[in-house]
Design an enzyme around this catalytic site. Structure first.
Site, PDB file in Angstrom:
ATOM      1  N   GLU A 126     -22.292 -15.446  -5.964  1.00  0.00           N
ATOM      2  CA  GLU A 126     -22.491 -14.002  -5.974  1.00  0.00           C
ATOM      3  C   GLU A 126     -23.585 -13.512  -6.921  1.00  0.00           C
ATOM      4  OE1 GLU A 126     -20.980 -11.698  -4.005  1.00  0.00           O
ATOM      5  OE2 GLU A 126     -20.012 -13.350  -2.934  1.00  0.00           O
TER       6      GLU A 126
ATOM      7  N   SER B  62      36.823  10.727  11.230  1.00  0.00           N
ATOM      8  CA  SER B  62      38.003  10.387  10.426  1.00  0.00           C
ATOM      9  C   SER B  62      37.660   9.752   9.086  1.00  0.00           C
ATOM     10  CB  SER B  62      38.909   9.441  11.226  1.00  0.00           C
ATOM     11  OG  SER B  62      39.368  10.070  12.398  1.00  0.00           O
TER      12      SER B  62
END
Length: 749
Positions: free
Chosen positions: A170, A444
């Site tokens: 790089e 319930s």
């Protein structure tokens, strides 16, 4: 002519002032934010650590799964941290170690011997280990909006060959230039001129870092000029090693779903499940090569292209004399060696959603996405795995078409910690979280609140009180009467209170609720933990309103814990970026309901499982496991619910449709199947029914509620608050009988 020169001079001065001001602006932007950006880290969320000790309830397959989730590599003999060698029930584990709050669990090689269901021994170098903890699995992160994730690493901890390879590929003159390379820019300009478009940038490592930190990816002359100016300014303020270290931690190296992989340390873990300092040359070269195109050279998707790119990097390393030709040849012949462990990070979206919601009560979003916090949670990978398996298995049986949805939440009986959670039938789908946000009538499932409110009044009610299960009609403000019906469309006449709950009789429950008063039912629901709107209407006694599985888990957690209201929590501790405790989430609880009344209710909920609507659970759960629970079904079978607990786990399950259409299921035929499939595999401990002071056991004739003798017809043992037991007696003397009811069996007498 003089006027022209004077005008040009003024324009030049204006330009210089503007340019200077702009440079000052860029300089301030860099100096005020660069250090913060260097250390900007998302929060990481961890599961509970698995504790290993002699006698721990754990099967060999469960330990193998936990180690697989943690990414431990299977080898024939362990040599490095993160490896495991297994021979049936014998595990040789080289642990990674972990910095727990106030205590360091070291990396070490241990031998764990397991039987069929328990750990038999844990040893290190031949000596027994009383207790050790594996490193907790990272199950997710809380990322900023751009989704970036990274692990920070110091330059001195980066292999020399890696950063030298980076230079070779790089920026070969990184330590010589002032932030930009004239030759690089010239070379890029020529390439762009030849191609007629911007195809190359000629950027140095410093310029790439500036672009990643501060600039957009667009390729324009203005952006390039800003990049060069800021690179020079950056090099004026920070030395080369700081810049290189920042780049190593920032560079983009791939994507995992919405999560962006930044930095070599995280990439090493992601692609190879290996610490950065343990990477081989072939792995280092691959990561460096991927900078050019993380998607193009992704080894998981394009392995051949990745190998070719890796070998290009290895050749450049030879040219730059970073490595020898021989080393390059060996590295070039190596396979990719990719991580094959299951990807568990961010695959539990429903649980992570709850973690985020609870964190936001104490932390700002920017703190969660940038401060590098460590979130230690109660998440249990083994329980989650079983809950997902149970959900998928049962739902595929109930509905092959995929129209029904499901959600479940599992808590620790003793602490209220949420250990597992499924927010939908697609267990890994990060969509609508039904466990938290699907608000439906509870049917319930709400009835225990009615009965608990009654049992708190021992002068009026006991488990053996006779209540009427007969038709009733109640006027409403709308003018239409409310006329509930039993599920079987039959009125059962006079029934005992505990049996009305066990059999889930609507008429008896509605009459009981109206006798108590709706305000008393609302008050009980509040005390049990329901915090949002509760409709004060007669139908509340049968589950009217809107409740999520999380709401129902909160309510049943209070019942399971003996009337102590314990807020459900996921988070145990929050650590700062240095590993120090930032916030500790202690167990909190408040007494909300009479302890004696809750234990009477628990008796009835155990009877639900033994003789009532929940008895089908024992097709999947061992008969020796004592359970308490309740079914719930809403009008037209739109919602199927089940909530229940054992001695170690509490689970709430829901099955329904997103469009609120009918399912054709009851609580027993739908949610109970998910619940029992999970609890049968996951729960290890029976509910211990230890009666508190103030309760006494009596034998009752369940046909009329009279006191009777053991062994007499319809005899059943049950607890009563002192002074509330029935006054009437059948006058049947105790008889010898080999038959014991479940309550007698519970105490072994």
């Amino acid at each position: 002519m003089r006027k022209t020169r004077h005008l040009l001079f003024k324009l030049l001065m204006v330009f210089l002032v503007i340019a200077t001001g702009y440079l000052v602006y860029l300089d301030a932007r860099i100096t005020t934010t660069f250090t913060d950006k260097m250390w900007e880290l998302p929060a990481k969320v961890f599961a509970r650590p698995l504790e290993l000790y002699s006698g721990a309830e754990l099967s060999p397959d469960d330990l193998a799964y936990e180690l697989e989730v943690l990414g431990y590599r299977k080898v024939s003999h362990t040599r490095n941290p993160g490896q495991v060698a297994r021979n049936r029930g014998r595990f040789e584990i080289y642990t990674r170690g972990f910095d727990f709050p106030g205590e360091r669990e070291p990396a070490r090689r241990v031998i764990v011997e397991l039987g069929a269901t328990r750990v038999q021994s844990v040893s290190e170098s031949g000596s027994g280990v009383d207790l050790m903890r594996l490193d907790p699995a990272q199950i997710g992160g809380i990322y900023p909006s751009h989704g970036e994730d990274r692990m920070l690493v110091r330059l001195e901890d980066v292999p020399d060959t890696l950063w030298q390879a980076l230079m070779a590929v790089e920026d070969q003159r990184f330590y010589q230039h002032w932030g930009f390379s004239i030759t690089g820019i010239a070379r890029a300009a020529y390439s762009n001129l030849v191609s007629g478009r911007v195809v190359a940038g000629g950027s140095t490592i410093t310029q790439q870092l500036v672009k990643n930190y501060y600039l957009t990816p667009e390729r324009t002359i203005v952006r390039k000029l800003n990049e060069v100016l800021m690179a020079v300014l950056l090099e004026l303020h920070y030395d080369k090693d700081q810049i290189l270290e920042s780049y190593l931690n920032e560079v983009y190296l791939g994507q995992e779903g919405p999560r962006a992989i930044h930095g070599f340390a995280l990439a090493a873990r992601h692609y190879f499940d290996t610490p950065l300092d343990q990477l081989g040359l072939h792995q280092q070269a691959l990561l460096v090569g991927m900078i050019k195109g993380p998607s193009l050279y992704n080894p998981q998707r394009n392995p051949q292209r990745a190998i070719e790119r890796r070998n290009v990097v290895l050749n450049l390393m030879v040219e730059q004399e970073v490595i020898s030709q021989e080393h390059a040849m060996v590295a070039g012949a190596m396979p990719l060696g990719l991580n094959t462990a299951p990807k568990i990070r961010d695959t539990f979206p429903a649980y992570l959603d709850l973690v985020r919601r609870q964190l936001r009560q104490d932390y700002r979003e920017e703190d969660l996405t940038s401060e590098g916090l460590g979130i230690l949670t109660a998440f249990d990978p083994l329980l989650q795995h079983q809950l997902e398996r149970s959900t998928s298995a049962v739902m595929n049986q109930l509905d092959k078409g995929g129209e029904l949805e499901s959600a479940s939440i599992v808590t620790r009986f003793d602490s209220g910690e949420v250990a597992a959670l499924v927010g939908g039938r697609k267990v890994s789908y990060a969509g609508f979280n039904r466990a938290l946000d699907a608000r439906r009538p509870a049917g319930s499932l709400l009835k225990p609140a009615v009965y608990l409110a009654a049992l708190e009044q021992p002068e009026r009610y006991s488990l053996a009180s006779v209540i009427a299960d007969t038709e009733l009609s109640i006027s409403q403000p709308s003018g239409e009467p409310w006329q509930p019906r039993n599920f079987d469309r039959v009125a059962h006449g006079e029934v005992l209170l505990f049996k009305a709950l066990s059999k889930s009789y609507n008429l008896a429950t509605a009459r009981l609720g109206m006798d108590l008063g709706i305000d008393a039912v609302v008050d009980m629901l509040r005390r049990l933990g329901i915090e949002h709107y509760i409709p004060e209407v007669p139908a509340l006694t049968l589950g009217a309103g809107e409740y999520s599985p999380f709401d129902m888990a909160t309510m049943y957690q209070t019942i399971a814990s003996g009337g102590y209201r314990t807020p459900l929590k996921t988070i145990r501790t929050v650590l700062d970026a240095r590993g120090e405790i930032d916030t500790r989430y202690e167990l909190t609880y408040d007494r909300e309901v009479s302890l004696q009344a809750v234990y009477l209710l628990q008796y009835a909920l155990i009877d639900v499982m033994r003789n009532g609507t929940g008895r089908g659970a024992y097709r999947s759960v061992p008969d020796t496991l004592t359970l308490a629970g309740k079914t719930g079904t809403t009008n037209n079978g739109r919602d199927s619910w089940f909530a229940g607990f054992s001695g170690d786990l509490l689970t709430v399950s829901w099955v329904g449709r997103d469009d609120n259409g009918g399912t054709g299921l009851t609580g027993s035929s739908g949610a109970l199947k998910v619940w029992s499939h999970f609890m049968g595999a996951a729960s290890k401990r029976s509910l211990a029914y230890n009666m508190p002071e103030g309760l006494a056991v009596q034998t009752i004739d369940t046909s009329n509620g009279y006191l009777t003798g053991k062994g007499c017809p319809n005899a059943q043992s049950m607890p009563f608050m002192e002074g509330s037991q029935p006054r009437r007696n059948t006058n049947c003397s105790p008889k010898k009988s080999g038959i014991r009811d479940w309550f007698q069996s519970l105490f072994g007498h």
